[in-house]
Design an enzyme around this catalytic site. Structure first.
Site, PDB file in Angstrom:
ATOM      1  N   ASN A   1      -2.329   8.727   3.845  1.00  0.00           N
ATOM      2  CA  ASN A   1      -2.718   8.853   5.262  1.00  0.00           C
ATOM      3  C   ASN A   1      -1.582   9.590   5.957  1.00  0.00           C
ATOM      4  O   ASN A   1      -0.526   9.017   6.209  1.00  0.00           O
ATOM      5  CB  ASN A   1      -2.922   7.446   5.853  1.00  0.00           C
ATOM      6  CG  ASN A   1      -3.158   7.497   7.353  1.00  0.00           C
ATOM      7  OD1 ASN A   1      -3.397   8.563   7.930  1.00  0.00           O
ATOM      8  ND2 ASN A   1      -3.070   6.342   8.002  1.00  0.00           N
ATOM      9  N   TRP A   2      -1.819  10.859   6.236  1.00  0.00           N
ATOM     10  CA  TRP A   2      -0.744  11.675   6.799  1.00  0.00           C
ATOM     11  C   TRP A   2      -0.500  11.439   8.290  1.00  0.00           C
ATOM     12  O   TRP A   2       0.453  11.965   8.850  1.00  0.00           O
ATOM     13  CB  TRP A   2      -1.041  13.166   6.527  1.00  0.00           C
ATOM     14  CG  TRP A   2      -0.658  13.581   5.144  1.00  0.00           C
ATOM     15  CD1 TRP A   2      -0.093  12.791   4.179  1.00  0.00           C
ATOM     16  CD2 TRP A   2      -0.801  14.887   4.560  1.00  0.00           C
ATOM     17  NE1 TRP A   2       0.130  13.524   3.034  1.00  0.00           N
ATOM     18  CE2 TRP A   2      -0.302  14.812   3.241  1.00  0.00           C
ATOM     19  CE3 TRP A   2      -1.310  16.105   5.018  1.00  0.00           C
ATOM     20  CZ2 TRP A   2      -0.280  15.914   2.383  1.00  0.00           C
ATOM     21  CZ3 TRP A   2      -1.300  17.196   4.162  1.00  0.00           C
ATOM     22  CH2 TRP A   2      -0.794  17.094   2.863  1.00  0.00           C
ATOM     23  N   LYS A   3      -1.400  10.716   8.926  1.00  0.00           N
ATOM     24  CA  LYS A   3      -1.259  10.458  10.369  1.00  0.00           C
ATOM     25  C   LYS A   3      -1.040  11.790  11.105  1.00  0.00           C
ATOM     26  O   LYS A   3      -1.597  12.793  10.689  1.00  0.00           O
ATOM     27  CB  LYS A   3      -0.144   9.438  10.625  1.00  0.00           C
ATOM     28  CG  LYS A   3      -0.338   8.184   9.759  1.00  0.00           C
ATOM     29  CD  LYS A   3       0.547   7.030  10.132  1.00  0.00           C
ATOM     30  CE  LYS A   3       0.254   5.859   9.196  1.00  0.00           C
ATOM     31  NZ  LYS A   3       0.992   4.651   9.502  1.00  0.00           N
TER      32      LYS A   3
ATOM     33  N   HIS B   1      -8.198   2.114  11.765  1.00  0.00           N
ATOM     34  CA  HIS B   1      -6.774   1.927  11.444  1.00  0.00           C
ATOM     35  C   HIS B   1      -6.119   1.122  12.576  1.00  0.00           C
ATOM     36  O   HIS B   1      -6.481   1.284  13.739  1.00  0.00           O
ATOM     37  CB  HIS B   1      -6.095   3.289  11.277  1.00  0.00           C
ATOM     38  CG  HIS B   1      -4.709   3.175  10.715  1.00  0.00           C
ATOM     39  ND1 HIS B   1      -3.635   2.821  11.488  1.00  0.00           N
ATOM     40  CD2 HIS B   1      -4.241   3.321   9.448  1.00  0.00           C
ATOM     41  CE1 HIS B   1      -2.555   2.767  10.716  1.00  0.00           C
ATOM     42  NE2 HIS B   1      -2.891   3.072   9.483  1.00  0.00           N
TER      43      HIS B   1
ATOM     44  N   GLU C   1      -3.449   1.450  14.080  1.00  0.00           N
ATOM     45  CA  GLU C   1      -2.879   2.272  15.150  1.00  0.00           C
ATOM     46  C   GLU C   1      -3.967   2.681  16.141  1.00  0.00           C
ATOM     47  O   GLU C   1      -3.740   2.764  17.341  1.00  0.00           O
ATOM     48  CB  GLU C   1      -2.179   3.507  14.551  1.00  0.00           C
ATOM     49  CG  GLU C   1      -0.852   3.120  13.918  1.00  0.00           C
ATOM     50  CD  GLU C   1      -0.416   4.011  12.765  1.00  0.00           C
ATOM     51  OE1 GLU C   1      -0.938   5.128  12.620  1.00  0.00           O
ATOM     52  OE2 GLU C   1       0.464   3.568  11.997  1.00  0.00           O
TER      53      GLU C   1
ATOM     54  N   GLU D   1      -4.784  -3.831   5.497  1.00  0.00           N
ATOM     55  CA  GLU D   1      -3.463  -3.372   5.937  1.00  0.00           C
ATOM     56  C   GLU D   1      -2.898  -4.363   6.958  1.00  0.00           C
ATOM     57  O   GLU D   1      -3.177  -4.254   8.150  1.00  0.00           O
ATOM     58  CB  GLU D   1      -3.581  -1.991   6.589  1.00  0.00           C
ATOM     59  CG  GLU D   1      -4.065  -0.915   5.648  1.00  0.00           C
ATOM     60  CD  GLU D   1      -3.562   0.454   6.087  1.00  0.00           C
ATOM     61  OE1 GLU D   1      -2.914   1.114   5.283  1.00  0.00           O
ATOM     62  OE2 GLU D   1      -3.807   0.858   7.247  1.00  0.00           O
TER      63      GLU D   1
ATOM     64  N   GLY E   1       4.483   0.699   8.050  1.00  0.00           N
ATOM     65  CA  GLY E   1       5.614   1.492   8.535  1.00  0.00           C
ATOM     66  C   GLY E   1       6.879   0.679   8.744  1.00  0.00           C
ATOM     67  O   GLY E   1       7.833   1.143   9.367  1.00  0.00           O
TER      68      GLY E   1
ATOM     69  N   SER F   1       3.527  -0.193   3.688  1.00  0.00           N
ATOM     70  CA  SER F   1       4.804   0.003   2.984  1.00  0.00           C
ATOM     71  C   SER F   1       4.665   0.054   1.462  1.00  0.00           C
ATOM     72  O   SER F   1       5.506  -0.473   0.727  1.00  0.00           O
ATOM     73  CB  SER F   1       5.822  -1.070   3.393  1.00  0.00           C
ATOM     74  OG  SER F   1       6.080  -0.973   4.782  1.00  0.00           O
TER      75      SER F   1
ATOM     76  N   GLY G   1       0.965   5.503   3.872  1.00  0.00           N
ATOM     77  CA  GLY G   1       1.395   6.336   4.990  1.00  0.00           C
ATOM     78  C   GLY G   1       2.670   7.081   4.652  1.00  0.00           C
ATOM     79  O   GLY G   1       2.650   8.143   4.025  1.00  0.00           O
ATOM     80  N   GLY G   2       3.805   6.514   5.033  1.00  0.00           N
ATOM     81  CA  GLY G   2       5.115   7.158   4.881  1.00  0.00           C
ATOM     82  C   GLY G   2       5.349   7.815   3.525  1.00  0.00           C
ATOM     83  O   GLY G   2       5.737   8.986   3.451  1.00  0.00           O
TER      84      GLY G   2
END
Ligand code: PGA
Length: 250
Positions: free
Chosen positions: A10-12, A95, A97, A167, A173, A213, A234-235
Site C-alpha cells: 500500500n503505497w499511500k 483503510h 487512515e 490492520e 506505521g 508494521s 505500507g512502509g
C-alpha cells in the site's frame, strides 16, 4: 497459512509515475520464481503507468480508494469504472487512515464495496481496532461491527472476490507489529464472523491478510499462522529492497 500467500503493498500518498515504473520493472525481475501473489495499491494518478509496467508480470495493480457512485457531480472523486478502465484489479476500502482522517463510516464503505464488486474490482476491506478499543476489551465488538456493516448485502457468490485485511490501528506505521499470536487470535475471530455472515465454506476460502508494521523480519512468522493468508504492507513496500525481500520469502 494454507493458501498461496497474497502480499500487497500500500503505497499511500507516495512516489511519482516515473518512480513507480522503475520500481515495478526492478521488482518483476526479482520475483519471477516466487510463489506469492503480489499486488500494489497505487495512487490514482499513475495507476495506468503502473498497470502498463506490470503487464506480463505476476504483479497486479490496484487503487487505494474510490467513490460509490457510477458518475456525476462529485468533484474530485474517482469511480470504480474509471479505475477498471485504467487497469486496477483491486481497491483498498475502509483503510483506518480513511476512516480516521476522512470520516469514512461503515455504511459509506459498504456502498463502495458493493459498487466495486459490481464493476469486477476486488475489494480489500480493511478492519481493525484502535489501541483504546483494544485496551477496553472491545476488539471483537469493533471487528464484528466493521465486518457486518461493511459486508452488508454481499452475496455468497461475490464474497469469494473480497479480501479482508486485519490492520490493528495501533500497529500501523508504528513499528509495533502485533505478535503472530495476537494477530492469529484476531484472524480466528474474523473467520468466525465470516462464517456467520456467509457460510463455513466461504469463510474458509476467503483471504484474510494481516497489516501493521509487517517487515522482512516478521512476515514469515505472521504468515506461518493458519488463518493469516498474506500481508498488507505500507512502509516496507516503498523500498524495493525491503519489499522484494519480503516477497522472496514465499
Ligand atoms: P505499515 O502500514 O506497514 O507501514 O504499518 C500498513 C498499512 O497502512 O496498510
Amino acid at each position: 497459512m494454507e493458501k498461496i500467500p497474497f502480499i500487497v503493498g500500500n503505497w499511500k500518498m507516495n512516489k511519482t509515475g516515473k518512480e513507480a515504473v522503475l520500481f515495478i520493472e526492478n521488482l518483476k525481475d526479482q520475483i519471477t520464481n516466487c510463489k506469492a501473489s503480489v499486488g500494489i495499491a497505487i495512487p490514482f494518478t499513475f495507476i495506468k503507468e503502473a498497470f502498463k509496467a506490470s503487464e506480463n508480470t505476476k504483479i497486479i495493480i490496484g487503487a487505494q480508494n474510490m467513490h460509490f457512485a457510477d458518475k456525476g457531480a462529485f468533484t474530485g472523486e474517482v469511480s470504480a469504472r474509471m479505475l477498471e478502465d485504467i487497469g486496477a484489479e483491486f481497491v483498498i476500502l475502509g483503510h483506518s487512515e480513511r476512516r480516521a482522517l476522512f470520516s469514512e463510516t461503515d455504511d459509506l464503505i459498504n456502498k463502495k464495496l458493493l459498487k466495486a464488486l459490481e464493476e469486477d474490482i476486488s475489494p480489500i476491506l480493511c478492519i481493525g481496532e484502535s489501541e483504546e478499543e483494544r485496551e477496553k476489551g472491545k476488539m471483537e465488538e469493533v471487528l464484528k461491527r466493521q465486518l457486518e456493516e461493511g459486508l452488508k448485502n454481499v452475496s455468497e457468490e461475490d464474497a469469494k472476490d473480497i479480501v479482508i485485511a486485519y490492520e490493528p490501528v495501533w500497529a500501523i506505521g508504528t513499528g509495533k507489529s502485533a505478535t503472530s499470536e495476537i494477530a492469529e487470535n484476531a484472524h480466528v475471530f474474523i473467520r468466525k464472523c465470516l462464517k456467520e455472515i456467509f457460510s463455513f465454506n466461504i469463510s474458509d476460502k476467503m483471504y484474510v491478510l494481516y497489516g501493521g508494521s509487517v517487515k522482512e523480519e516478521n512476515v514469515e512468522e505472521l504468515l506461518s499462522k493458519k488463518n493469516i493468508d498474506g500481508a498488507l504492507i505500507g512502509g516496507a513496500s516503498l523500498n524495493i529492497e525491503s519489499f522484494s525481500k519480503i516477497i522472496k520469502k514465499f
